[in-house]
Design a protein around this motif. Sequence first.
Motif, mmCIF file in Angstrom:
data_model
loop_
_atom_site.group_PDB
_atom_site.id
_atom_site.type_symbol
_atom_site.label_atom_id
_atom_site.label_comp_id
_atom_site.label_asym_id
_atom_site.label_seq_id
_atom_site.Cartn_x
_atom_site.Cartn_y
_atom_site.Cartn_z
ATOM 1 N N MET A 1 0.775 -1.351 0.003
ATOM 2 C CA MET A 1 0.000 -0.052 0.108
ATOM 3 C C MET A 1 0.987 1.318 0.093
ATOM 4 S SD MET A 1 -3.074 0.638 0.284
ATOM 5 C CE MET A 1 -4.128 1.847 0.557
ATOM 6 N N LEU A 2 1.857 1.365 0.906
ATOM 7 C CA LEU A 2 2.839 2.094 0.797
ATOM 8 C C LEU A 2 3.403 2.621 -0.422
ATOM 9 C CD1 LEU A 2 4.192 4.586 2.555
ATOM 10 C CD2 LEU A 2 5.824 2.630 3.365
ATOM 11 N N GLU A 3 3.765 1.258 -1.017
ATOM 12 C CA GLU A 3 4.561 1.469 -2.467
ATOM 13 C C GLU A 3 3.614 1.967 -3.266
ATOM 14 O OE1 GLU A 3 6.047 -2.147 -3.631
ATOM 15 O OE2 GLU A 3 6.977 -2.593 -1.742
ATOM 16 N N GLU A 4 2.402 1.719 -3.342
ATOM 17 C CA GLU A 4 1.308 2.204 -4.274
ATOM 18 C C GLU A 4 1.086 3.874 -4.138
ATOM 19 O OE1 GLU A 4 -2.409 0.638 -4.832
ATOM 20 O OE2 GLU A 4 -1.821 -1.369 -4.557
ATOM 21 N N LEU A 5 1.087 4.172 -2.818
ATOM 22 C CA LEU A 5 1.091 5.722 -2.465
ATOM 23 C C LEU A 5 2.454 6.340 -2.890
ATOM 24 C CD1 LEU A 5 -0.532 7.770 -1.092
ATOM 25 C CD2 LEU A 5 0.593 7.022 0.908
ATOM 26 N N GLN A 6 3.315 5.685 -2.724
ATOM 27 C CA GLN A 6 4.699 6.248 -3.416
ATOM 28 C C GLN A 6 4.671 6.532 -4.910
ATOM 29 O OE1 GLN A 6 7.485 3.890 -1.525
ATOM 30 N NE2 GLN A 6 7.789 5.459 0.434
ATOM 31 N N ARG A 7 4.189 5.403 -5.539
ATOM 32 C CA ARG A 7 4.052 5.531 -7.021
ATOM 33 C C ARG A 7 3.138 6.406 -7.140
ATOM 34 N NH1 ARG A 7 2.105 0.394 -8.931
ATOM 35 N NH2 ARG A 7 2.301 -0.445 -6.944
ATOM 36 N N LEU A 8 2.047 6.648 -6.719
ATOM 37 C CA LEU A 8 0.859 7.727 -7.116
ATOM 38 C C LEU A 8 1.553 9.103 -6.832
ATOM 39 C CD1 LEU A 8 -2.197 6.331 -5.631
ATOM 40 C CD2 LEU A 8 -1.578 6.538 -7.909
ATOM 41 N N GLN A 9 2.474 9.184 -5.782
ATOM 42 C CA GLN A 9 3.107 10.575 -5.658
ATOM 43 C C GLN A 9 3.848 10.927 -6.723
ATOM 44 O OE1 GLN A 9 4.414 10.131 -1.457
ATOM 45 N NE2 GLN A 9 2.465 11.072 -0.645
ATOM 46 N N ALA A 10 4.609 9.911 -7.025
ATOM 47 C CA ALA A 10 5.726 10.269 -8.060
ATOM 48 C C ALA A 10 5.003 10.608 -9.188
ATOM 49 C CB ALA A 10 6.456 8.910 -8.252
ATOM 50 N N HIS A 11 3.802 9.878 -9.579
ATOM 51 C CA HIS A 11 3.003 10.293 -10.778
ATOM 52 C C HIS A 11 2.474 11.654 -10.806
ATOM 53 C CE1 HIS A 11 3.124 6.351 -12.923
ATOM 54 N NE2 HIS A 11 2.820 5.797 -12.139
ATOM 55 N N ILE A 12 1.970 11.867 -9.615
ATOM 56 C CA ILE A 12 1.309 13.232 -9.429
ATOM 57 C C ILE A 12 2.607 14.441 -9.609
ATOM 58 C CG2 ILE A 12 0.501 14.776 -7.544
ATOM 59 C CD1 ILE A 12 -1.038 12.387 -6.434
ATOM 60 N N SER A 13 3.702 13.981 -9.085
ATOM 61 C CA SER A 13 4.790 14.989 -9.351
ATOM 62 C C SER A 13 5.149 15.113 -10.720
ATOM 63 C CB SER A 13 5.948 14.590 -8.343
ATOM 64 O OG SER A 13 6.506 13.517 -8.783
ATOM 65 N N VAL A 14 5.163 13.937 -11.556
ATOM 66 C CA VAL A 14 5.485 14.086 -12.866
ATOM 67 C C VAL A 14 4.277 14.722 -13.468
ATOM 68 C CG1 VAL A 14 5.528 12.446 -14.778
ATOM 69 C CG2 VAL A 14 6.819 11.761 -12.978
ATOM 70 N N LEU A 15 3.195 14.523 -13.231
ATOM 71 C CA LEU A 15 2.006 15.252 -13.843
ATOM 72 C C LEU A 15 2.231 16.923 -13.522
ATOM 73 C CD1 LEU A 15 -1.056 12.919 -13.290
ATOM 74 C CD2 LEU A 15 0.207 13.508 -15.431
ATOM 75 N N LYS A 16 2.561 17.096 -12.475
ATOM 76 C CA LYS A 16 2.609 18.602 -11.913
ATOM 77 C C LYS A 16 3.685 19.230 -12.822
ATOM 78 C CE LYS A 16 1.026 18.686 -7.337
ATOM 79 N NZ LYS A 16 1.518 18.712 -5.732
ATOM 80 N N THR A 17 4.851 18.502 -13.146
ATOM 81 C CA THR A 17 6.005 18.977 -13.946
ATOM 82 C C THR A 17 5.590 19.255 -15.226
ATOM 83 O OG1 THR A 17 7.517 17.481 -12.430
ATOM 84 C CG2 THR A 17 8.261 18.647 -14.256
ATOM 85 N N ARG A 18 4.719 18.197 -15.791
ATOM 86 C CA ARG A 18 4.150 18.361 -17.165
ATOM 87 C C ARG A 18 3.201 19.374 -17.132
ATOM 88 N NH1 ARG A 18 2.374 12.832 -19.545
ATOM 89 N NH2 ARG A 18 2.276 14.041 -21.506
ATOM 90 N N LEU A 19 2.471 19.605 -16.150
ATOM 91 C CA LEU A 19 1.622 20.831 -16.309
ATOM 92 C C LEU A 19 2.287 22.060 -16.233
ATOM 93 C CD1 LEU A 19 -1.392 21.798 -16.162
ATOM 94 C CD2 LEU A 19 -1.107 21.676 -13.712
ATOM 95 N N ALA A 20 3.360 22.219 -15.415
ATOM 96 C CA ALA A 20 4.026 23.195 -15.519
ATOM 97 C C ALA A 20 4.729 23.714 -16.935
ATOM 98 C CB ALA A 20 5.321 23.359 -14.247
ATOM 99 N N GLN A 21 5.201 22.562 -17.493
ATOM 100 C CA GLN A 21 5.793 22.584 -18.849
ATOM 101 C C GLN A 21 4.860 23.117 -19.694
ATOM 102 O OE1 GLN A 21 7.346 18.598 -19.579
ATOM 103 N NE2 GLN A 21 9.240 19.095 -18.558
#
Length: 183
Positions: A1-21
Motif C-alpha cells: 500500500m505504501l509503495e502504491e502511495l509512493q508511486r502515485l505521489q511520483a506520478h502526481i509530481s510528474v504530472l505537476k511537472t508536465r503541467l508546469a511545462q
Amino acid sequence: MLEELQRLQAHISVLKTRLAQFESENDALNDQKNSSDEQHHAQIVQKNGIITSKQEEIETLNEQLTDSRAQLQQLNTDATALADRYSRLEKSCTDLKNRFQEILAERNELRIIKEKMQNEQRHAQQEIQGLQQERERLLQKNEHAKAKVEAIIQRLAILGTAQDHHAQEIQQLAHPTETNEEA
C-alpha cells in the motif's frame, strides 16, 4: 500500500511537472503570438503609410499633368494666333518664324514631359497594387498565425481536461475507501 502511495505521489509530481511545462509553453506561445501580431500591425501601418504617400504623389503628378495640358492648350492657342499674325504682318516675318519655332519646341517638350508623367503615374499605380497585394498577404499570414495559436490553445485545453481525468483516477486509486463509501 505504501509503495502504491509512493508511486502515485511520483506520478502526481510528474504530472505537476508536465503541467508546469505546458503552462510555460502556453505562455511562450502567447508571447510569440503577441509579438507576431505587433510586428504584423507595424508592417501594415508602414505599408499603409507608403500607400498614402504614393497616392499623394499620384495626386501631385495629376495636378502637374493638368497644368501641363493647360499650358499645351495655351501654346496651341498661341501658335494659332501667331499663324494669323504671320499672314497679316509680312514685315516681321523672320521674327514671327523664330517665335513660332520656339513655341513648337516648347510644345514638344511639354508632350515629352506629359508622356514621362504618364509613365510615372503608371509605375506609381503598379507600386500601389503591389503594396496592396503585400498588405493582403500579411493580413492572411496574420490570420493563419492566429488560427495556429488558437489550435494550440485548444490542444492545451484538451490536455488539461485529460490530465484532470487522470488526476481523478489517481485520487480514486489512492483513496479506494472513500469511493466505496460514496458508492
